[in-house]
Design an enzyme around this catalytic site. Sequence first.
Site: not given
Length: 210
Positions: A38, A60, A68
Amino acid sequence: MDGVTETEQAATGAGLVVGDDGRARPLWASVDPMLRAYYDTEWGLPVRDEHGVYERLSLEAFQAGLSWATILRKRAAFRAAFANFDPDVVAEFTDADVARLLADAGIVRNRLKILAAVTNAKATVALRDEGGLADFVWSFQPPETPRPRSHAEVPTTSPESVALSKALRKKGFAFVGPTTMFALMEAIGMVDTHLVGSHRRGTSGVWPGE
């Protein structure tokens, strides 16, 4: 450090880890292969289309209070549950859809966050009359970007993220606090918070390299 090059020493001192491919990354992106991929291929690259910005804004918001990595592992499930984050489709979600989502173990089952995704889809559709979500968000791009040399130097908010948060709330968006908006700005390339010395620093095309 025996067997360590000067470049590797400098990177280590800056809070970076040199991988087996010789590339320097922050610690969070240096261990988990998913996070590494990522970081290398997506995070911080410009996203300027409505669909892309809406998806990242939604993710988010779901990330708030969580890691995350948790969200990234569930990304495919999120996309399936939210019609690939098509704002037109999600804007029409009903109470039955909310109930379906609350029963979906593949995503984060938080009622307020699910409702926010639906609310934000409706607000995204409405914002088209004013140029669209992507242009609206990017209009808050700051005149300069941070130059952090360690994780401790990476900001979590900025005057622009505060202003963006307030502006989106006025447009009917939810779960768009200043910290979440700064994370969005990082994710879509509006700011470059790659550590100085990282192989990704300055690669977005938005900000010059170091």
